[in-house]
Design a protein around this motif. Structure first.
Motif, mmCIF file in Angstrom:
data_model
loop_
_atom_site.group_PDB
_atom_site.id
_atom_site.type_symbol
_atom_site.label_atom_id
_atom_site.label_comp_id
_atom_site.label_asym_id
_atom_site.label_seq_id
_atom_site.Cartn_x
_atom_site.Cartn_y
_atom_site.Cartn_z
ATOM 1 N N ILE A 127 0.857 -1.178 0.000
ATOM 2 C CA ILE A 127 0.000 0.000 0.000
ATOM 3 C C ILE A 127 0.890 1.223 0.000
ATOM 4 C CG2 ILE A 127 -1.811 1.235 1.211
ATOM 5 C CD1 ILE A 127 -2.647 -1.500 2.375
ATOM 6 N N ASN A 128 0.964 1.888 -1.127
ATOM 7 C CA ASN A 128 1.861 3.020 -1.273
ATOM 8 C C ASN A 128 1.089 4.335 -1.245
ATOM 9 O OD1 ASN A 128 4.570 1.786 -1.671
ATOM 10 N ND2 ASN A 128 3.411 0.680 -3.227
ATOM 11 N N GLY A 129 1.846 5.399 -1.056
ATOM 12 C CA GLY A 129 1.216 6.702 -0.864
ATOM 13 C C GLY A 129 0.888 7.468 -2.130
ATOM 14 N N GLY A 130 0.913 6.775 -3.282
ATOM 15 C CA GLY A 130 0.632 7.482 -4.521
ATOM 16 C C GLY A 130 -0.861 7.566 -4.782
ATOM 17 N N VAL A 131 -1.450 8.697 -4.388
ATOM 18 C CA VAL A 131 -2.888 8.873 -4.646
ATOM 19 C C VAL A 131 -3.112 10.133 -5.467
ATOM 20 C CG1 VAL A 131 -3.719 7.630 -2.614
ATOM 21 C CG2 VAL A 131 -3.216 10.049 -2.432
ATOM 22 N N PHE A 132 -4.131 10.091 -6.307
ATOM 23 C CA PHE A 132 -4.495 11.282 -7.079
ATOM 24 C C PHE A 132 -5.078 12.346 -6.147
ATOM 25 C CE2 PHE A 132 -4.784 8.105 -10.624
ATOM 26 C CZ PHE A 132 -3.828 8.685 -11.446
ATOM 27 N N ASN A 177 -5.915 3.515 2.414
ATOM 28 C CA ASN A 177 -6.272 3.281 3.820
ATOM 29 C C ASN A 177 -6.091 4.547 4.665
ATOM 30 O OD1 ASN A 177 -3.582 3.529 4.368
ATOM 31 N ND2 ASN A 177 -3.233 1.359 4.751
ATOM 32 N N ALA A 178 -6.439 4.420 5.928
ATOM 33 C CA ALA A 178 -6.449 5.596 6.803
ATOM 34 C C ALA A 178 -5.081 6.276 6.861
ATOM 35 C CB ALA A 178 -6.900 5.177 8.198
ATOM 36 N N GLN A 179 -4.022 5.442 6.891
ATOM 37 C CA GLN A 179 -2.669 6.006 6.953
ATOM 38 C C GLN A 179 -2.352 6.837 5.715
ATOM 39 O OE1 GLN A 179 -0.691 2.337 7.848
ATOM 40 N NE2 GLN A 179 0.903 3.441 8.977
ATOM 41 N N VAL A 180 -2.703 6.241 4.554
ATOM 42 C CA VAL A 180 -2.427 6.933 3.297
ATOM 43 C C VAL A 180 -3.261 8.214 3.220
ATOM 44 C CG1 VAL A 180 -2.651 6.773 0.793
ATOM 45 C CG2 VAL A 180 -1.749 4.832 2.078
ATOM 46 N N GLN A 181 -4.521 8.115 3.608
ATOM 47 C CA GLN A 181 -5.384 9.300 3.599
ATOM 48 C C GLN A 181 -4.794 10.400 4.484
ATOM 49 O OE1 GLN A 181 -9.075 7.630 4.992
ATOM 50 N NE2 GLN A 181 -9.860 7.272 2.908
ATOM 51 N N GLY A 236 -18.792 20.516 2.478
ATOM 52 C CA GLY A 236 -19.333 20.132 3.779
ATOM 53 C C GLY A 236 -18.908 18.742 4.238
ATOM 54 N N MET A 237 -17.739 18.319 3.810
ATOM 55 C CA MET A 237 -17.260 16.986 4.214
ATOM 56 C C MET A 237 -16.479 17.101 5.516
ATOM 57 S SD MET A 237 -15.947 15.307 0.658
ATOM 58 C CE MET A 237 -15.701 16.597 -0.528
ATOM 59 N N THR A 238 -16.668 16.099 6.385
ATOM 60 C CA THR A 238 -15.992 16.159 7.676
ATOM 61 C C THR A 238 -14.902 15.105 7.827
ATOM 62 O OG1 THR A 238 -17.751 14.771 8.542
ATOM 63 C CG2 THR A 238 -17.970 17.155 8.899
ATOM 64 N N ASN A 239 -14.796 14.159 6.877
ATOM 65 C CA ASN A 239 -13.701 13.171 6.952
ATOM 66 C C ASN A 239 -13.258 12.759 5.552
ATOM 67 O OD1 ASN A 239 -15.142 10.730 6.043
ATOM 68 N ND2 ASN A 239 -16.374 11.088 7.878
ATOM 69 N N VAL A 240 -12.084 12.133 5.519
ATOM 70 C CA VAL A 240 -11.491 11.817 4.207
ATOM 71 C C VAL A 240 -12.168 10.631 3.510
ATOM 72 C CG1 VAL A 240 -9.233 12.928 4.175
ATOM 73 C CG2 VAL A 240 -9.564 10.879 5.553
ATOM 74 N N ASP A 241 -12.896 9.786 4.259
ATOM 75 C CA ASP A 241 -13.699 8.752 3.587
ATOM 76 C C ASP A 241 -14.752 9.406 2.683
ATOM 77 O OD1 ASP A 241 -12.487 6.466 4.407
ATOM 78 O OD2 ASP A 241 -13.910 6.015 6.029
ATOM 79 N N ILE A 301 -17.414 -0.089 -12.241
ATOM 80 C CA ILE A 301 -17.240 -1.152 -11.256
ATOM 81 C C ILE A 301 -15.970 -0.863 -10.478
ATOM 82 C CG2 ILE A 301 -16.193 -2.662 -13.020
ATOM 83 C CD1 ILE A 301 -17.409 -5.040 -11.388
ATOM 84 N N GLY A 302 -15.957 -1.215 -9.213
ATOM 85 C CA GLY A 302 -14.759 -0.981 -8.406
ATOM 86 C C GLY A 302 -14.713 -1.940 -7.236
ATOM 87 N N TRP A 303 -13.538 -1.998 -6.593
ATOM 88 C CA TRP A 303 -13.336 -2.872 -5.440
ATOM 89 C C TRP A 303 -14.197 -2.420 -4.267
ATOM 90 C CZ3 TRP A 303 -10.940 -7.095 -6.893
ATOM 91 C CH2 TRP A 303 -9.937 -7.063 -7.865
ATOM 92 N N THR A 304 -14.284 -3.277 -3.277
ATOM 93 C CA THR A 304 -15.070 -3.031 -2.060
ATOM 94 C C THR A 304 -15.085 -1.557 -1.629
ATOM 95 O OG1 THR A 304 -14.725 -5.262 -1.194
ATOM 96 C CG2 THR A 304 -15.114 -3.527 0.427
ATOM 97 N N GLU A 305 -13.893 -0.931 -1.651
ATOM 98 C CA GLU A 305 -13.752 0.403 -1.055
ATOM 99 C C GLU A 305 -14.491 1.504 -1.812
ATOM 100 O OE1 GLU A 305 -11.374 -1.895 -1.516
ATOM 101 O OE2 GLU A 305 -9.700 -1.637 -0.132
ATOM 102 N N ILE A 306 -15.032 1.230 -3.014
ATOM 103 C CA ILE A 306 -15.817 2.300 -3.667
ATOM 104 C C ILE A 306 -17.105 2.564 -2.889
ATOM 105 C CG2 ILE A 306 -14.876 1.960 -5.997
ATOM 106 C CD1 ILE A 306 -17.686 0.710 -6.698
ATOM 107 N N GLY A 307 -17.381 1.693 -1.919
ATOM 108 C CA GLY A 307 -18.541 1.926 -1.055
ATOM 109 C C GLY A 307 -18.272 2.960 0.038
ATOM 110 N N ARG A 308 -16.999 3.313 0.227
ATOM 111 C CA ARG A 308 -16.661 4.318 1.252
ATOM 112 C C ARG A 308 -17.289 5.657 0.898
ATOM 113 N NH1 ARG A 308 -10.391 3.709 1.975
ATOM 114 N NH2 ARG A 308 -10.361 1.876 3.296
#
Ligand code: ACM
Length: 558
Positions: A319-324, A359-363, A381-386, A408-415
């Motif tokens: 799990i690397n820190g490369g996020v858009f 994940n939370a660390q990367v976020q 009006g968002m209060t968290n990174v999820d 379509i996406g992996w489980t986490e697209i439900g976040r």
């Protein structure tokens, strides 16, 4: 004894074998058909056998004729026509619409075989069954003599239990070239698998040339070397076990002139592979990972990333820190442009956008520290990174929908809430809730579907793998319908797939070793009726299927 009489007795023996407990089912078909009745006698395929097909079915009939011709050497040709009284007939005439989009009937008598289906996909699966009814040498890549090409008389009525019967291949951690991908598609077609999920981008490599962003092919597609250092000893043992010369080495073709490791597909490669798959009734689902697993893309275009890190493809898989960066509007220009080229290359309904493992660390290390992301969150009006991930996925889903595709996406697209119409690929939960909420779901739980896991507990006898334990029997026990899912939501389970991640895989034979025969079990789980599950019976039929794989030169796990 005169030939007819010996044929008759042979057929009786086949029938008896098929009905005696403890003796291998014959014919040994994988996946097991919904309904099959063995009859007396057999049809002998001969040099003069006629294949007949109506105009709409000609391509399917030619596909069958070519396959038969390759190993029999018979000069088989296809005649036009809607009926026949001898030979092999493929037709959609008077087919039973109740068979659905992929079902077929196959009636083999001593002088005539009729494959009838409402669609070409159904006819194609009927043709695959016909091939499996023949001796396994029919799958040889060259002419085989001294084989009686007999097809036992049988009546089959067959259709799949699920419409998504898939395999995911990670071509980011190890690049598989066009010929290798096509070989895997052939192996899938034999087992009536119909979705190839092509994991085209990840941290260690970007594999699809995008004309508007040439640095993706120039920079993102390459790294210094593969991460794997497989223990020599275990490789030697595995090599001996599998007796495959191509086993051990990292394929040299995966290095470029600058000795970098990787590769990419040109638009032309992709069009050819898509056509190759379509001819086998396999849909390709491309995956472009976002917002995470984006290190390779960011190595070329760091301006679309979040955080100050320097991005390099020379990172270990994990799990690397490369996020858009969702706070930068230019990020979406880039992603929309990439997806537009993807839409043009892939005609299928589904586009996979990853979504996993931010994940939370990367976020916390990226979005939660970036001023533009924080500003976006305040504005919305968002209060968290999820919620920010949910906002990101919904923004992409809107673009996908506008192009009449399904995200379509992996489980986490439900976040942060699933976008309307999105399909979830459940690898670590989420499928049950999504189906209850009316979303379609593809099941791919790690416990039953991860082909990167070991196949035995004796790791000395296997090539180095990431870990885990997924024996063949466990895949056989997998039911794509979650146990607690109420009947009224079960139609949302489109089907299932196994996934091969390739951090520790460096050749096609090694990939085949991980895929087969576990994917045979997945084929059975997704096609055959649930109440026909029987481990002993499956294992017996598998012996014949292994002979087919051997004829095809597939390095399956013994
Ligand atoms: C996954 O295995 N990260 C989908």
């Amino acid at each position: 004894m005169e030939p007819m009489k010996s044929c008759f007795i042979a057929a009786q023996v086949v029938f008896l074998l098929a009905t005696m407990p403890g003796i291998a089912e014959s014919p040994a078909l994988i996946p097991r058909p919904q309904k099959m009745e063995a009859r007396d006698g057999f049809f002998a395929l001969l040099p003069g056998t006629k294949i007949t097909a109506g105009p709409g079915s000609r391509a399917t009939a030619i596909f069958l004729a070519r396959r038969l011709k390759t190993s029999t050497g018979y000069p088989l040709t296809v005649d036009g026509g809607a009926s026949a009284n001898a030979g092999i007939l493929l037709t959609t005439n008077s087919a039973d619409a109740a068979l659905g989009a992929e079902g077929y009937t196959l009636a083999a008598a001593t002088n005539l075989i009729v494959i009838r289906a409402p669609t070409q996909a159904g006819l194609f699966y009927g043709a695959q069954t016909l091939l499996q009814l023949l001796p396994p040498e029919i799958f040889s890549p060259s002419v085989v003599t001294n084989v009686d090409w007999n097809i036992p008389c049988v009546r089959i009525r067959d259709w799949p239990r699920f419409k998504w019967r898939g395999l995911m291949l990670d071509v980011s951690r190890h690049f598989f070239d066009k010929a290798e991908v096509e070989q895997i598609l052939d192996e899938m077609a034999l087992h009536k698998l119909n979705v190839f999920h092509w994991h085209l981008t990840d941290d260690q490599g970007w594999r699809i040339e995008i004309k508007k962003y040439p640095r993706l092919a120039r920079i993102s597609a390459w790294r210094a070397s593969s991460a794997i250092q497989p223990p020599r000893e275990s490789l030697k043992v595995a090599e001996a076990l599998n007796a495959h010369p191509a086993w051990a080495a990292v394929a040299s073709s995966k290095f470029n002139a600058r000795k970098q490791y990787g590769g990419f597909y040109t638009p032309r490669d992709i069009r050819e592979i898509v056509a190759y798959a379509a001819a086998r009734h396999i849909a390709i689902v491309p995956e472009i990972e976002m917002p995470g697993h984006a290190v390779a893309a960011l190595a070329a275009y760091p301006q679309f990333g979040c955080g100050k890190g320097k991005y390099t493809t020379n990172v270990r898989a994990g799990i690397n820190g490369g996020v858009f960066d969702p706070g930068n509007p230019a990020t979406f220009e880039f992603l929309d442009d990439v997806l537009s080229e993807v839409f043009r290359l892939f005609p299928g309904q589904y586009v996979h956008v990853g979504g996993d493992e931010v994940n939370a660390q990367v976020q916390a290390a990226t979005w939660a520290k970036a001023p533009d992301c924080l500003a976006l969150m305040r504005r919305e009006g968002m209060t968290n990174v999820d919620q920010l991930q949910g906002w990101f996925t919904k923004r992409i889903a809107k673009f996908v929908r506008a192009h009449h595709k399904t995200l379509i996406g992996w489980t986490e697209i439900g976040r942060g809430g699933l976008p309307a119409n999105a399909v979830i690929m459940d690898w670590k939960g989420g499928g049950l809730a999504a189906a209850r909420a009316g979303h379609d779901v593809v099941m791919s739980p790690a416990a039953y579907c991860y082909l990167d896991h070991y196949q035995s507990t004796n790791h000395v006898m296997e090539p180095h793998a990431i870990g885990g334990y997924l024996p063949l029997k466990k895949v056989c026990q997998f039911d794509p319908i979650p146990a607690r899912l109420e009947p009224e939501y079960q139609s949302h389970i489109l089907g299932a797939q196994c996934n091969l991640w390739t951090e520790y895989v460096a050749t096609l034979p090694h990939a085949e070793y991980m895929i087969w025969p576990r994917e045979c079990a997945l084929a059975e789980v997704t096609w055959s009726p649930e109440n026909s599950r029987d481990w002993t019976n499956f294992s017996q039929r598998l012996r014949m299927d292994e002979q087919r794989l051997r004829e095809m030169g597939v390095n399956y796990h013994r």
